[in-house]
Design a protein around this motif. Sequence first.
Motif, PDB file in Angstrom:
ATOM      1  N   HIS A  29      42.289  32.554  46.781  1.00 53.84           N
ATOM      2  CA  HIS A  29      41.627  32.477  48.085  1.00 53.84           C
ATOM      3  C   HIS A  29      40.156  32.070  47.969  1.00 53.84           C
ATOM      4  O   HIS A  29      39.410  32.146  48.953  1.00 53.84           O
ATOM      5  CB  HIS A  29      41.739  33.819  48.814  1.00 53.84           C
ATOM      6  CG  HIS A  29      43.143  34.129  49.237  1.00 53.84           C
ATOM      7  ND1 HIS A  29      43.750  33.510  50.299  1.00 53.84           N
ATOM      8  CD2 HIS A  29      44.060  34.981  48.710  1.00 53.84           C
ATOM      9  CE1 HIS A  29      44.975  33.968  50.427  1.00 53.84           C
ATOM     10  NE2 HIS A  29      45.197  34.863  49.465  1.00 53.84           N
ATOM     11  N   GLY A  30      39.752  31.689  46.774  1.00 56.49           N
ATOM     12  CA  GLY A  30      38.386  31.205  46.574  1.00 56.49           C
ATOM     13  C   GLY A  30      37.321  32.279  46.726  1.00 56.49           C
ATOM     14  O   GLY A  30      36.163  31.969  47.009  1.00 56.49           O
ATOM     15  N   GLU A  31      37.686  33.537  46.525  1.00 57.44           N
ATOM     16  CA  GLU A  31      36.720  34.634  46.631  1.00 57.44           C
ATOM     17  C   GLU A  31      36.084  34.860  45.269  1.00 57.44           C
ATOM     18  O   GLU A  31      36.761  34.979  44.268  1.00 57.44           O
ATOM     19  CB  GLU A  31      37.417  35.893  47.127  1.00 57.44           C
ATOM     20  CG  GLU A  31      38.017  35.719  48.510  1.00 57.44           C
ATOM     21  CD  GLU A  31      38.876  36.896  48.923  1.00 57.44           C
ATOM     22  OE1 GLU A  31      39.132  37.794  48.111  1.00 57.44           O
ATOM     23  OE2 GLU A  31      39.309  36.902  50.084  1.00 57.44           O
ATOM     24  N   SER A  32      34.772  34.958  45.257  1.00 51.50           N
ATOM     25  CA  SER A  32      34.087  35.107  43.970  1.00 51.50           C
ATOM     26  C   SER A  32      32.946  36.118  44.055  1.00 51.50           C
ATOM     27  O   SER A  32      31.810  35.810  43.736  1.00 51.50           O
ATOM     28  CB  SER A  32      33.553  33.751  43.507  1.00 51.50           C
ATOM     29  OG  SER A  32      32.624  33.267  44.464  1.00 51.50           O
ATOM     30  N   ASP A  33      33.255  37.318  44.490  1.00 53.08           N
ATOM     31  CA  ASP A  33      32.233  38.358  44.583  1.00 53.08           C
ATOM     32  C   ASP A  33      32.022  39.100  43.274  1.00 53.08           C
ATOM     33  O   ASP A  33      31.409  40.156  43.252  1.00 53.08           O
ATOM     34  CB  ASP A  33      32.610  39.375  45.677  1.00 53.08           C
ATOM     35  CG  ASP A  33      32.649  38.756  47.046  1.00 53.08           C
ATOM     36  OD1 ASP A  33      31.989  37.726  47.247  1.00 53.08           O
ATOM     37  OD2 ASP A  33      33.339  39.304  47.917  1.00 53.08           O
ATOM     38  N   GLY A  34      32.524  38.569  42.208  1.00 54.44           N
ATOM     39  CA  GLY A  34      32.335  39.172  40.903  1.00 54.44           C
ATOM     40  C   GLY A  34      33.151  40.439  40.714  1.00 54.44           C
ATOM     41  O   GLY A  34      34.180  40.658  41.357  1.00 54.44           O
ATOM     42  N   LEU A  35      32.668  41.292  39.823  1.00 50.31           N
ATOM     43  CA  LEU A  35      33.385  42.497  39.435  1.00 50.31           C
ATOM     44  C   LEU A  35      33.576  43.454  40.613  1.00 50.31           C
ATOM     45  O   LEU A  35      34.649  44.037  40.776  1.00 50.31           O
ATOM     46  CB  LEU A  35      32.646  43.195  38.293  1.00 50.31           C
ATOM     47  CG  LEU A  35      33.297  44.455  37.744  1.00 50.31           C
ATOM     48  CD1 LEU A  35      34.691  44.142  37.195  1.00 50.31           C
ATOM     49  CD2 LEU A  35      32.433  45.075  36.669  1.00 50.31           C
TER      50      LEU A  35
END
Length: 126
Positions: A29-35
Motif C-alpha cells: 500500500h506504499g506506506e513507509s512510516d518506518g518501524l
Amino acid sequence: MSSRRVPALALAADVIAVVVFAAIGRISHGESDGLWGLLGTAAPFLVGLAASWATPLVRAHPVGLRAGAVALGGTAVLGLLVRAAFTGRLPLSFAVVTVVSLAVLLLGWRALSLLVSHRAEQRAVR
C-alpha cells in the motif's frame, strides 16, 4: 533439539510471520512510516497471536497443524476485531486477504517443519 527450545522457536516463527504479514501489507500500500508504522500495523494481530498462545493446545504442541489453526483463528479474528475497533471499519476484502495471508504464513512454516521432520525420520530408519 531440546524440548524447551521448540516452543520458543515456534513462538518466534509466529511473531515473524505476523510481522512479515504487516510489512508486506504496508509495502503493497506504499506506506513507509518506518518501524513505528510497522509495529502499529502488526500490533492488533500480535495481540491476537498472544491470546492464541495463551491456549493450552498451542503451548502444548506449538508446531502441530492444530496449534497452527488455533493460532491462525486467534490471530486473524482477534486481530481484525482489534483493528476494526481502532479504525472504525473492516472491509471484507481486507479480512479475506488477512485470513489467507496469515494462513499461508502461520500454517506454512508448520507444514514445512512437519515435512522436514518426517523426512529426517525416514532417513534415520534407513
